[in-house]
Design an enzyme around this catalytic site. Sequence first.
Site, mmCIF file in Angstrom:
data_model
loop_
_atom_site.group_PDB
_atom_site.id
_atom_site.type_symbol
_atom_site.label_atom_id
_atom_site.label_comp_id
_atom_site.label_asym_id
_atom_site.label_seq_id
_atom_site.Cartn_x
_atom_site.Cartn_y
_atom_site.Cartn_z
ATOM 1 N N CYS A 79 0.840 -1.207 0.000
ATOM 2 C CA CYS A 79 0.000 0.000 0.000
ATOM 3 C C CYS A 79 0.872 1.255 0.000
ATOM 4 O O CYS A 79 1.452 1.610 1.028
ATOM 5 C CB CYS A 79 -0.897 -0.026 1.240
ATOM 6 S SG CYS A 79 -1.920 1.438 1.444
ATOM 7 N N CYS A 117 -0.397 4.140 2.189
ATOM 8 C CA CYS A 117 -0.127 3.952 3.622
ATOM 9 C C CYS A 117 1.335 4.222 3.948
ATOM 10 O O CYS A 117 1.644 4.768 5.003
ATOM 11 C CB CYS A 117 -0.436 2.524 4.049
ATOM 12 S SG CYS A 117 -1.985 1.876 3.411
ATOM 13 N N ASP A 118 2.247 3.814 3.078
ATOM 14 C CA ASP A 118 3.650 3.712 3.504
ATOM 15 C C ASP A 118 4.640 4.597 2.759
ATOM 16 O O ASP A 118 5.815 4.654 3.150
ATOM 17 C CB ASP A 118 4.105 2.242 3.378
ATOM 18 C CG ASP A 118 3.342 1.344 4.351
ATOM 19 O OD1 ASP A 118 2.920 1.855 5.402
ATOM 20 O OD2 ASP A 118 3.165 0.152 4.053
HETATM 21 C C1 FAD Z 1 0.571 -4.599 5.519
HETATM 22 C C2 FAD Z 1 -0.585 -3.635 5.345
HETATM 23 C C3 FAD Z 1 -0.465 -2.357 5.828
HETATM 24 C C4 FAD Z 1 -1.532 -1.459 5.696
HETATM 25 N N1 FAD Z 1 -1.382 -0.196 6.202
HETATM 26 C C5 FAD Z 1 -2.417 0.641 6.130
HETATM 27 C C6 FAD Z 1 -2.317 1.958 6.681
HETATM 28 O O1 FAD Z 1 -1.270 2.359 7.219
HETATM 29 N N2 FAD Z 1 -3.401 2.773 6.585
HETATM 30 C C7 FAD Z 1 -4.569 2.386 5.974
HETATM 31 O O2 FAD Z 1 -5.521 3.168 5.947
HETATM 32 N N3 FAD Z 1 -4.694 1.165 5.427
HETATM 33 C C8 FAD Z 1 -3.652 0.291 5.492
HETATM 34 N N4 FAD Z 1 -3.768 -0.952 4.919
HETATM 35 C C9 FAD Z 1 -5.027 -1.300 4.247
HETATM 36 C C10 FAD Z 1 -6.074 -1.720 5.321
HETATM 37 O O3 FAD Z 1 -5.504 -2.709 6.133
HETATM 38 C C11 FAD Z 1 -7.330 -2.249 4.664
HETATM 39 O O4 FAD Z 1 -7.859 -1.279 3.789
HETATM 40 C C12 FAD Z 1 -8.395 -2.591 5.700
HETATM 41 O O5 FAD Z 1 -7.893 -3.491 6.663
HETATM 42 C C13 FAD Z 1 -9.616 -3.217 5.031
HETATM 43 O O6 FAD Z 1 -10.536 -3.466 6.050
HETATM 44 P P1 FAD Z 1 -11.718 -4.539 5.888
HETATM 45 O O7 FAD Z 1 -12.372 -4.579 7.204
HETATM 46 O O8 FAD Z 1 -12.517 -4.241 4.687
HETATM 47 O O9 FAD Z 1 -11.021 -5.925 5.569
HETATM 48 P P2 FAD Z 1 -9.810 -6.739 6.205
HETATM 49 O O10 FAD Z 1 -8.921 -5.891 7.010
HETATM 50 O O11 FAD Z 1 -9.236 -7.490 5.043
HETATM 51 O O12 FAD Z 1 -10.527 -7.757 7.197
HETATM 52 C C14 FAD Z 1 -11.279 -8.823 6.718
HETATM 53 C C15 FAD Z 1 -11.768 -9.636 7.891
HETATM 54 O O13 FAD Z 1 -12.679 -10.627 7.403
HETATM 55 C C16 FAD Z 1 -12.384 -11.863 8.030
HETATM 56 N N5 FAD Z 1 -12.901 -12.935 7.185
HETATM 57 C C17 FAD Z 1 -12.500 -13.341 5.955
HETATM 58 N N6 FAD Z 1 -13.223 -14.390 5.557
HETATM 59 C C18 FAD Z 1 -14.125 -14.657 6.550
HETATM 60 C C19 FAD Z 1 -15.127 -15.632 6.746
HETATM 61 N N7 FAD Z 1 -15.371 -16.589 5.842
HETATM 62 N N8 FAD Z 1 -15.844 -15.615 7.896
HETATM 63 C C20 FAD Z 1 -15.623 -14.667 8.840
HETATM 64 N N9 FAD Z 1 -14.669 -13.713 8.700
HETATM 65 C C21 FAD Z 1 -13.927 -13.723 7.570
HETATM 66 C C22 FAD Z 1 -10.866 -11.841 8.209
HETATM 67 O O14 FAD Z 1 -10.459 -12.771 9.213
HETATM 68 C C23 FAD Z 1 -10.692 -10.389 8.657
HETATM 69 O O15 FAD Z 1 -10.926 -10.277 10.033
HETATM 70 C C24 FAD Z 1 -2.721 -1.856 5.041
HETATM 71 C C25 FAD Z 1 -2.829 -3.157 4.516
HETATM 72 C C26 FAD Z 1 -1.778 -4.041 4.671
HETATM 73 C C27 FAD Z 1 -1.918 -5.444 4.118
#
Ligand code: FAD
Length: 332
Positions: free
Chosen positions: A149, A152-153
């Site tokens: 990302c 983010c970084d």
């Molecule tokens: C290394 C890294 C660093 C990042 N740094 C930043 C940052 O500094 N700032 C920023 O704004 N964004 C950052 N991001 C992006 C940010 O993490 C994502 O945009 C955000 O986490 C997305 O949120 P979400 O809740 O949609 O999904 P996710 O964070 O992907 O969470 C998905 C959830 O769904 C669950 N899940 C999946 N399948 C199932 C199932 N079948 N049953 C039940 N649960 C399930 C998973 O276990 C998880 O808990 C970063 C991403 C990464 C990978």
Amino acid sequence: MELNLSNIPDQTAEENQKHVKVLVLGSGPAGLSAALYAARADLEPVVLTGMELGGQVSLTFAVDNYPGFPEGISGAELVERFQKQAERFGAKIEFDSATQVDLAKRPFKVQTYASTYLADTLIIASGATARHLDIPGEKELTGRGVSYCATCDAYFFKEKNVIVVGGGDSALEESLFLARFVKSVTIIHRRDEFRAGAILQNAIKENQKIKLILNTVLTEITGNEAVSGVRMKNVVTGEESQLPVDGVFVFVGHTPNTQLFDGQLEMESGGYLVTDRLMRTSVPGVFAAGEAADPHYRQVITSAGMGAAAALRANHFLENATREEKEEVIYA
Ligand SMILES: Cc1cc2nc3c(=O)[nH]c(=O)nc-3n(C[C@H](O)[C@H](O)[C@H](O)COP(=O)(O)OP(=O)(O)OC[C@H]3O[C@@H](n4cnc5c(N)ncnc54)[C@H](O)[C@@H]3O)c2cc1C
């Protein structure tokens, strides 16, 4: 749509059936924000955490772009705070995953490893998974110079030398963004031409800070505490080489975690769930938030915002279910 439930495994005893008003799939920023809003509406939401408690951001050491934390905060602590806040208002967190769903009628039936849930509304916040290179050093150095990302970084790599891996639109767009901060960007692409559009390719060629290495794949990311370099291989000549770098940005695609809903919910190409402006999916009573439905923004704040919006709509749906079911879904 008729679904055959006979192939749902009968692993769950009848007493493990739980009826809930709001079931949230996912414990990332979208899921936990949805849980907070649903809990504050007295809907007693249950959150299934999935295999990744806290979601993708829990992997990162420093989040500097979530408002309210002027000094930054670790990803793990940020989502732990999200969780505590949701629990304070009665959200229940279950360390379990959805394994099968039946959205043909309400209450929706969601099978997990431990239980069967009957849910009046479902909020899908199952996120996405950045595709990895699966090479030595990648996993070990994620958050220590390996990133997925740029938004983010990029800031952490001011005046440093980084490489970008990938050849699609996002690899090139993110390279242009990175070039505003870093000393140099070297794009490593496994083919001799890019999939990205011509305008982007021209912008890349004109940018003095960006160099290209084509027909090449990374074979290893090196470094102890942080990334210090990469090993590469030319796929045409077989020649191997090394490059000292401070950061590796990987943009080889994202896969939304939506396979469970194949054939039951409308999806865009690539598997992202289609929602309208009110976070409604193609099935009334099923809402989607965060990266499972968002190929564009992919941030903690945008995902959290969508989670909150989905819970507000779930509450509205429960209060007006019959009327909502008749409403036409307006896709944005
Ligand atoms: C290394 C890294 C660093 C990042 N740094 C930043 C940052 O500094 N700032 C920023 O704004 N964004 C950052 N991001 C992006 C940010 O993490 C994502 O945009 C955000 O986490 C997305 O949120 P979400 O809740 O949609 O999904 P996710 O964070 O992907 O969470 C998905 C959830 O769904 C669950 N899940 C999946 N399948 C199932 C199932 N079948 N049953 C039940 N649960 C399930 C998973 O276990 C998880 O808990 C970063 C991403 C990464 C990978």
